[in-house]
Design a protein around this motif. Sequence first.
Motif, PDB file in Angstrom:
ATOM      1  N   HIS A  75     -31.177  32.108 -95.867  1.00  0.00           N
ATOM      2  CA  HIS A  75     -30.112  31.871 -94.871  1.00  0.00           C
ATOM      3  C   HIS A  75     -29.803  30.385 -94.697  1.00  0.00           C
ATOM      4  O   HIS A  75     -29.735  29.877 -93.589  1.00  0.00           O
ATOM      5  N   LYS A  76     -29.577  29.713 -95.813  1.00  0.00           N
ATOM      6  CA  LYS A  76     -29.287  28.282 -95.815  1.00  0.00           C
ATOM      7  C   LYS A  76     -27.793  27.989 -95.859  1.00  0.00           C
ATOM      8  O   LYS A  76     -27.390  26.851 -95.643  1.00  0.00           O
ATOM      9  N   ILE A  77     -26.977  28.979 -96.184  1.00  0.00           N
ATOM     10  CA  ILE A  77     -25.558  28.757 -96.443  1.00  0.00           C
ATOM     11  C   ILE A  77     -24.737  29.080 -95.199  1.00  0.00           C
ATOM     12  O   ILE A  77     -24.928  30.120 -94.576  1.00  0.00           O
ATOM     13  N   SER A  78     -23.835  28.153 -94.845  1.00  0.00           N
ATOM     14  CA  SER A  78     -22.985  28.369 -93.667  1.00  0.00           C
ATOM     15  C   SER A  78     -21.657  27.645 -93.835  1.00  0.00           C
ATOM     16  O   SER A  78     -21.514  26.771 -94.685  1.00  0.00           O
ATOM     17  N   LEU A  79     -20.705  28.024 -92.982  1.00  0.00           N
ATOM     18  CA  LEU A  79     -19.445  27.299 -92.879  1.00  0.00           C
ATOM     19  C   LEU A  79     -19.647  26.077 -91.996  1.00  0.00           C
ATOM     20  O   LEU A  79     -20.357  26.151 -90.972  1.00  0.00           O
ATOM     21  N   LEU A  80     -19.028  24.974 -92.335  1.00  0.00           N
ATOM     22  CA  LEU A  80     -19.151  23.757 -91.538  1.00  0.00           C
ATOM     23  C   LEU A  80     -18.777  24.005 -90.084  1.00  0.00           C
ATOM     24  O   LEU A  80     -19.515  23.651 -89.166  1.00  0.00           O
ATOM     25  N   MET A  81     -17.638  24.619 -89.849  1.00  0.00           N
ATOM     26  CA  MET A  81     -17.160  24.788 -88.481  1.00  0.00           C
ATOM     27  C   MET A  81     -17.935  25.864 -87.720  1.00  0.00           C
ATOM     28  O   MET A  81     -17.774  25.990 -86.506  1.00  0.00           O
ATOM     29  N   ALA A  82     -18.799  26.616 -88.389  1.00  0.00           N
ATOM     30  CA  ALA A  82     -19.645  27.589 -87.693  1.00  0.00           C
ATOM     31  C   ALA A  82     -20.655  26.882 -86.796  1.00  0.00           C
ATOM     32  O   ALA A  82     -21.230  27.503 -85.899  1.00  0.00           O
ATOM     33  N   HIS A  83     -20.853  25.600 -86.996  1.00  0.00           N
ATOM     34  CA  HIS A  83     -21.789  24.823 -86.190  1.00  0.00           C
ATOM     35  C   HIS A  83     -21.133  24.294 -84.919  1.00  0.00           C
ATOM     36  O   HIS A  83     -21.792  23.677 -84.092  1.00  0.00           O
ATOM     37  N   THR A  84     -19.831  24.515 -84.771  1.00  0.00           N
ATOM     38  CA  THR A  84     -19.097  24.047 -83.596  1.00  0.00           C
ATOM     39  C   THR A  84     -18.924  25.196 -82.606  1.00  0.00           C
ATOM     40  O   THR A  84     -19.340  26.325 -82.868  1.00  0.00           O
ATOM     41  N   ASP A  85     -18.280  24.894 -81.500  1.00  0.00           N
ATOM     42  CA  ASP A  85     -18.007  25.917 -80.486  1.00  0.00           C
ATOM     43  C   ASP A  85     -16.827  26.816 -80.857  1.00  0.00           C
ATOM     44  O   ASP A  85     -16.545  27.772 -80.146  1.00  0.00           O
ATOM     45  N   HIS A  86     -16.126  26.508 -81.933  1.00  0.00           N
ATOM     46  CA  HIS A  86     -14.983  27.327 -82.365  1.00  0.00           C
ATOM     47  C   HIS A  86     -15.023  27.500 -83.888  1.00  0.00           C
ATOM     48  O   HIS A  86     -14.321  26.818 -84.622  1.00  0.00           O
ATOM     49  N   PRO A  87     -15.887  28.418 -84.347  1.00  0.00           N
ATOM     50  CA  PRO A  87     -16.053  28.629 -85.794  1.00  0.00           C
ATOM     51  C   PRO A  87     -14.751  29.067 -86.458  1.00  0.00           C
ATOM     52  O   PRO A  87     -14.020  29.890 -85.923  1.00  0.00           O
ATOM     53  N   ARG A  88     -14.501  28.491 -87.608  1.00  0.00           N
ATOM     54  CA  ARG A  88     -13.326  28.832 -88.418  1.00  0.00           C
ATOM     55  C   ARG A  88     -13.469  28.114 -89.757  1.00  0.00           C
ATOM     56  O   ARG A  88     -14.380  27.329 -89.950  1.00  0.00           O
ATOM     57  N   GLU A  89     -12.555  28.387 -90.652  1.00  0.00           N
ATOM     58  CA  GLU A  89     -12.519  27.677 -91.926  1.00  0.00           C
ATOM     59  C   GLU A  89     -11.830  26.329 -91.749  1.00  0.00           C
ATOM     60  O   GLU A  89     -10.975  26.171 -90.878  1.00  0.00           O
ATOM     61  N   VAL A  90     -12.194  25.378 -92.596  1.00  0.00           N
ATOM     62  CA  VAL A  90     -11.462  24.124 -92.696  1.00  0.00           C
ATOM     63  C   VAL A  90     -10.356  24.373 -93.720  1.00  0.00           C
ATOM     64  O   VAL A  90     -10.630  24.845 -94.829  1.00  0.00           O
TER      65      VAL A  90
END
Length: 181
Positions: free
Chosen positions: A86-101
């Motif tokens: 479970h090392k792979i994630s979306l960058l914006m998933a670490h913010t308060d509003h997950p989404r794609e860049v």
Amino acid sequence: VMKDLTSKAGLSEQFEIASAATSAWEIGNPVYPPARQKLEEHGIDCNGKTARQMTRLDYARYDHLIGMDESNLCDILRLVGGDPQHKISLLMAHTDHPREVADPWFTGDFEATWQDVPEGCTAVGIRAHDFAPSAPGAENALPVELLSASENPFDWNLIFRLPDGTTRLWWKVSKTTLSVA
């Protein structure tokens, strides 16, 4: 961007940060000129940087592999052969509003991408820095309970429970900046 943020925070020695392409289109090429221009506008030097492709070895080497969009995540999974840790994630998933860049290669909107990338990198860095242990009485000391630690010759991976009961991972804690009794 992440290297710039950690450098400005005085944390460069605590992180190993790399960038790799998920496709072979640009391997060996310098940073795309409009992206280079946007970085230069914000004082980030990318001279000498050339594209390299992610490999299966990156999964073993790094604690986190972060993609910008779902297409990147699919490519990363294909290149590294899955994500059992479970090392792979979306960058914006670490913010308060997950989404794609939004990919500026296709949108041409490097400003929108610029707004997202520092926000996502800051969120990743803040989470790491905020939960780092420090000496008792230090300005950033947190009352945490060490739950588990793993070690290699250069660093530790530590898991802590915070006073509110949540658990956090502090990865790649450099042995040159922290000692554990």
